[in-house]
Design an enzyme around this catalytic site. Structure first.
Site, PDB file in Angstrom:
ATOM      1  N   GLY A   1       0.765  -1.230   0.000  1.00  0.00           N
ATOM      2  CA  GLY A   1       0.000   0.000   0.000  1.00  0.00           C
ATOM      3  C   GLY A   1       0.795   1.278   0.000  1.00  0.00           C
ATOM      4  N   SER A   2       0.100   2.299  -0.345  1.00  0.00           N
ATOM      5  CA  SER A   2       0.581   3.661  -0.299  1.00  0.00           C
ATOM      6  C   SER A   2      -0.643   4.550  -0.218  1.00  0.00           C
ATOM      7  CB  SER A   2       1.380   3.985  -1.562  1.00  0.00           C
ATOM      8  OG  SER A   2       1.578   5.373  -1.673  1.00  0.00           O
ATOM      9  N   GLY A   3      -0.490   5.664   0.451  1.00  0.00           N
ATOM     10  CA  GLY A   3      -1.590   6.622   0.512  1.00  0.00           C
ATOM     11  C   GLY A   3      -1.906   7.211  -0.848  1.00  0.00           C
ATOM     12  N   SER A   4      -1.046   7.002  -1.834  1.00  0.00           N
ATOM     13  CA  SER A   4      -1.263   7.522  -3.183  1.00  0.00           C
ATOM     14  C   SER A   4      -1.972   6.522  -4.097  1.00  0.00           C
ATOM     15  CB  SER A   4       0.071   7.905  -3.806  1.00  0.00           C
ATOM     16  OG  SER A   4       0.730   8.864  -3.007  1.00  0.00           O
ATOM     17  N   ALA A   5      -2.187   5.310  -3.612  1.00  0.00           N
ATOM     18  CA  ALA A   5      -2.838   4.274  -4.421  1.00  0.00           C
ATOM     19  C   ALA A   5      -4.222   4.687  -4.933  1.00  0.00           C
ATOM     20  CB  ALA A   5      -2.916   2.965  -3.648  1.00  0.00           C
TER      21      ALA A   5
END
Length: 136
Positions: free
Chosen positions: A61-65
């Site tokens: 994950g990434s907050g930019s996904a």
């Protein structure tokens, strides 16, 4: 045979199954303009996910996904669906944003690990709005 999933975003769809051997990040390891996996360390590097039903245990994950998946949905390069054993709220948010802004969807669903193992061997999969999964 019908299996059960919990729909996190989207609804009914179908497509060819692309079972990923490792988690995928939709920010940096995936090109939303082409739908191709870019991560040179990923076993499926170079594969195009557009229109497929991705089956994998979890995402990296990434907050930019959410932005990356929403952009892929807008450009029509996104998978038809992503089925996970570990729910990813970031992907669900991105899919819901795309549905609201662009009127296009990508189903995000969650299943238990036993169902995921069955789905990994399917060639095609139909997902109903109520979460029923049917290998076809």
């Amino acid at each position: 045979m019908t299996l059960v999933s919990r729909i996190l975003a989207g609804g009914s769809t179908e497509g060819a199954v692309l079972a990923l051997d490792e988690p995928l990040s939709f920010w940096g390891a995936f090109n939303p303009r082409t739908g191709v996996i870019l991560d040179v360390h990923h076993p499926q590097c170079g594969r195009c996910v557009s229109g497929t039903v991705i089956v994998m245990s979890e995402t990296r994950g990434s907050g930019s996904a959410p932005g990356a998946i929403a952009e892929a949905i807008r450009l029509r390069t996104a998978p038809a669906a992503i089925i996970l054993a570990i729910a990813d709220v970031n992907l669900a948010i991105g899919a819901e944003v795309a549905a609201t802004l662009y009127g296009r969807s990508c189903t995000i669903a969650c299943v238990d690990k036993g169902v995921l193992a069955i789905l990994r061997n399917a060639s095609c999969l139909r997902i109903a709005a109520d979460g029923a999964l049917t290998p076809i």
